[in-house]
Scaffold this motif. Structure first.
Motif, short mmCIF file in Angstrom:
data_model
loop_
_atom_site.label_atom_id
_atom_site.label_comp_id
_atom_site.label_asym_id
_atom_site.label_seq_id
_atom_site.Cartn_x
_atom_site.Cartn_y
_atom_site.Cartn_z
N SER A 39 0.81 -1.22 0.00
CA SER A 39 0.00 0.00 0.00
C SER A 39 0.85 1.27 0.00
O SER A 39 1.96 1.29 0.56
CB SER A 39 -0.92 0.02 1.22
N THR A 42 1.69 2.40 3.62
CA THR A 42 2.86 1.81 4.28
C THR A 42 4.15 2.35 3.66
O THR A 42 5.12 2.63 4.37
CB THR A 42 2.81 0.26 4.18
N SER A 100 7.08 -17.89 8.22
CA SER A 100 6.97 -18.75 9.39
C SER A 100 6.77 -20.22 9.04
O SER A 100 6.75 -21.07 9.92
CB SER A 100 5.79 -18.30 10.26
P1 NAP Z 1 3.15 -7.38 8.83
O1 NAP Z 1 3.63 -6.53 9.94
O2 NAP Z 1 1.68 -7.62 8.70
O3 NAP Z 1 3.70 -6.76 7.45
C1 NAP Z 1 3.49 -7.36 6.21
C2 NAP Z 1 4.05 -6.45 5.15
O4 NAP Z 1 3.94 -7.12 3.88
C3 NAP Z 1 3.34 -5.11 5.01
O5 NAP Z 1 4.27 -4.10 4.81
C4 NAP Z 1 2.50 -5.31 3.73
O6 NAP Z 1 2.27 -4.11 3.04
C5 NAP Z 1 3.45 -6.17 2.94
N1 NAP Z 1 2.81 -6.88 1.82
C6 NAP Z 1 1.76 -7.73 1.85
N2 NAP Z 1 1.49 -8.18 0.61
C7 NAP Z 1 2.40 -7.59 -0.21
C8 NAP Z 1 2.65 -7.64 -1.60
N3 NAP Z 1 1.91 -8.40 -2.41
N4 NAP Z 1 3.66 -6.90 -2.11
C9 NAP Z 1 4.43 -6.12 -1.32
N5 NAP Z 1 4.24 -6.04 0.02
C10 NAP Z 1 3.24 -6.76 0.56
O7 NAP Z 1 3.82 -8.83 8.86
P2 NAP Z 1 5.11 -9.36 9.66
O8 NAP Z 1 4.70 -9.68 11.06
O9 NAP Z 1 6.26 -8.44 9.42
O10 NAP Z 1 5.33 -10.74 8.93
C11 NAP Z 1 5.98 -10.82 7.68
C12 NAP Z 1 6.49 -12.23 7.45
O11 NAP Z 1 7.32 -12.58 8.56
C13 NAP Z 1 5.42 -13.29 7.36
O12 NAP Z 1 5.74 -14.19 6.33
C14 NAP Z 1 5.48 -14.00 8.69
O13 NAP Z 1 5.11 -15.37 8.57
C15 NAP Z 1 6.94 -13.84 9.07
N6 NAP Z 1 7.21 -13.81 10.51
C16 NAP Z 1 6.43 -13.07 11.35
C17 NAP Z 1 6.69 -13.07 12.71
C18 NAP Z 1 5.81 -12.30 13.67
O14 NAP Z 1 5.76 -12.64 14.87
N7 NAP Z 1 5.11 -11.26 13.23
C19 NAP Z 1 7.80 -13.77 13.21
C20 NAP Z 1 8.63 -14.46 12.31
C21 NAP Z 1 8.31 -14.47 10.96
P3 NAP Z 1 0.96 -3.21 3.44
O15 NAP Z 1 1.21 -2.70 4.82
O16 NAP Z 1 1.00 -2.15 2.42
O17 NAP Z 1 -0.22 -4.12 3.35
#
Ligand code: NAP
Length: 307
Positions: A39, A42, A100
């Protein structure tokens, strides 16, 4: 410290992407950071927070000229993103992710990566219940694990380079088979999240427990469930769809254990309950001893006001 990569492209600027940007920048681990998020909102926030040298409108633009590309978006987006960026990836670049789940990522992305690009999947075991670009902080990975699931024929130099990045960001690394990773994570993270979601959903459904009572008396274990159940819905939907087999296997085992405890309660088998809870207390001690959590009462929280 000398930079480990010249240009890092972070696709996705949520909790993990922004934390990586801050950790890399603060510790001088890359010369330049480019990023993209879906978006405009973001992307604008990322620019305002100074998370990257270049905030790009498209993933293709972000990865151009990068020697490190990290997918930091929900795992359900990886395949489409890999299709889009594959033609733009530099020869010799490393493509990694922070998803994850790992088996599904290897299967869906692996085949799309050009031969001259090193694909090394990874998963930092670090997170909070917050999401978005404002939620990141540079010490998120300190004293945490980062599990890497490379293929057997991985380029050793590329692997060592990525390991040095994670080490410099504060994490300890370990190499794991993707299937094994998914089973371990189903036990330690995925099933517990589903149980927390269920408990919070259940409380909401029990008519006798009014909303105000849920809030008022949530000082006990339920409060910790609500924290976990506040995690990002998109991310967790993708985790369960991406780690279906291992999660279902562990939930089956969980149900059996739950029935055994239910039976012990019904039959008044206090010995069984006491022995079980003593074992679980030992597991908690082991986690604290390993430095993976604090031993302070109530996770070190300050006492909160009662009303
Ligand atoms: P998050 O805070 O929800 O952020 C996700 C990001 O991805 C946002 O900036 C979103 O953009 C962007 N995004 C989504 N679809 C996209 C696309 N098609 N093209 C470009 N950007 C896109 O998520 P997060 O917690 O950082 O998690 C990200 C990854 O890390 C996931 O795969 C998750 O499994 C992994 N992970 C998470 C954690 C945890 O505890 N949170 C721990 C380890 C690993 P918008 O904001 O514009 O929608």
């Amino acid at each position: 410290m000398t930079a480990i990569y010249r240009r890092a492209a972070l696709i996705g600027m949520g909790l993990i992407g922004s934390s990586m940007a801050l950790a890399m920048r603060e510790r001088g681990l890359v010369d330049e950071i480019a990023c993209n998020a879906k978006s405009l909102r973001t992307r604008t926030t990322a620019a305002e927070l100074g998370l990257a040298d270049q905030v790009c409108d498209t993933p293709e633009e972000a990865v151009r000229g990068a020697d490190l590309v990290v997918l930091c978006t929900p795992v359900g987006t990886f395949r489409e993103l890999a299709e889009r960026i594959a033609p733009e990836l530099e020869t010799g670049a490393t493509l990694t992710d922070v998803g994850s789940v790992k088996k599904r990522v290897v299967e869906s992305v692996g085949g799309l990566v050009p031969r001259d690009v090193h694909f090394i999947p990874a998963h930092p075991l670090a997170g909070t219940e917050f999401s978005g670009p404002e939620s990141g902080f540079s010490t998120l990975f300190d004293n945490r694990w980062c599990l890497l699931t490379p293929s057997k024929d991985v380029d050793e130099a590329a692997l060592s380079r990525l390991i040095s990045l994670w080490t410099a960001m504060g994490a300890s690394t370990e190499i794991m088979d993707p299937d094994h990773h998914d089973l371990v994570l189903a036990v330690t993270s995925h099933a517990p999240h589903l149980i927390a979601y269920t408990m919070v959903g259940l409380a909401d459904h029990i008519k006798r427990v009014t909303n105000s009572e849920v809030v008022k008396y949530s000082a006990a274990g339920f409060r910790d469930f609500t924290r976990i159940a506040a995690s990002d819905p998109t991310m967790w939907r993708d985790v369960f769809l991406g780690n279906r087999d291992a999660t279902i296997e562990i939930l089956g085992r969980f149900t059996e254990e739950l029935f055994a405890l239910q039976r012990a309660i019904r039959t008044g088998d206090g010995e069984h309950l006491h022995e079980y809870f003593s074992r679980t207390r030992e597991i908690r001690r082991g986690i604290v001893d390993a430095g993976q959590d604090t031993s302070a009462p109530d996770f070190g929280r300050l006492p909160s006001r009662k009303n």
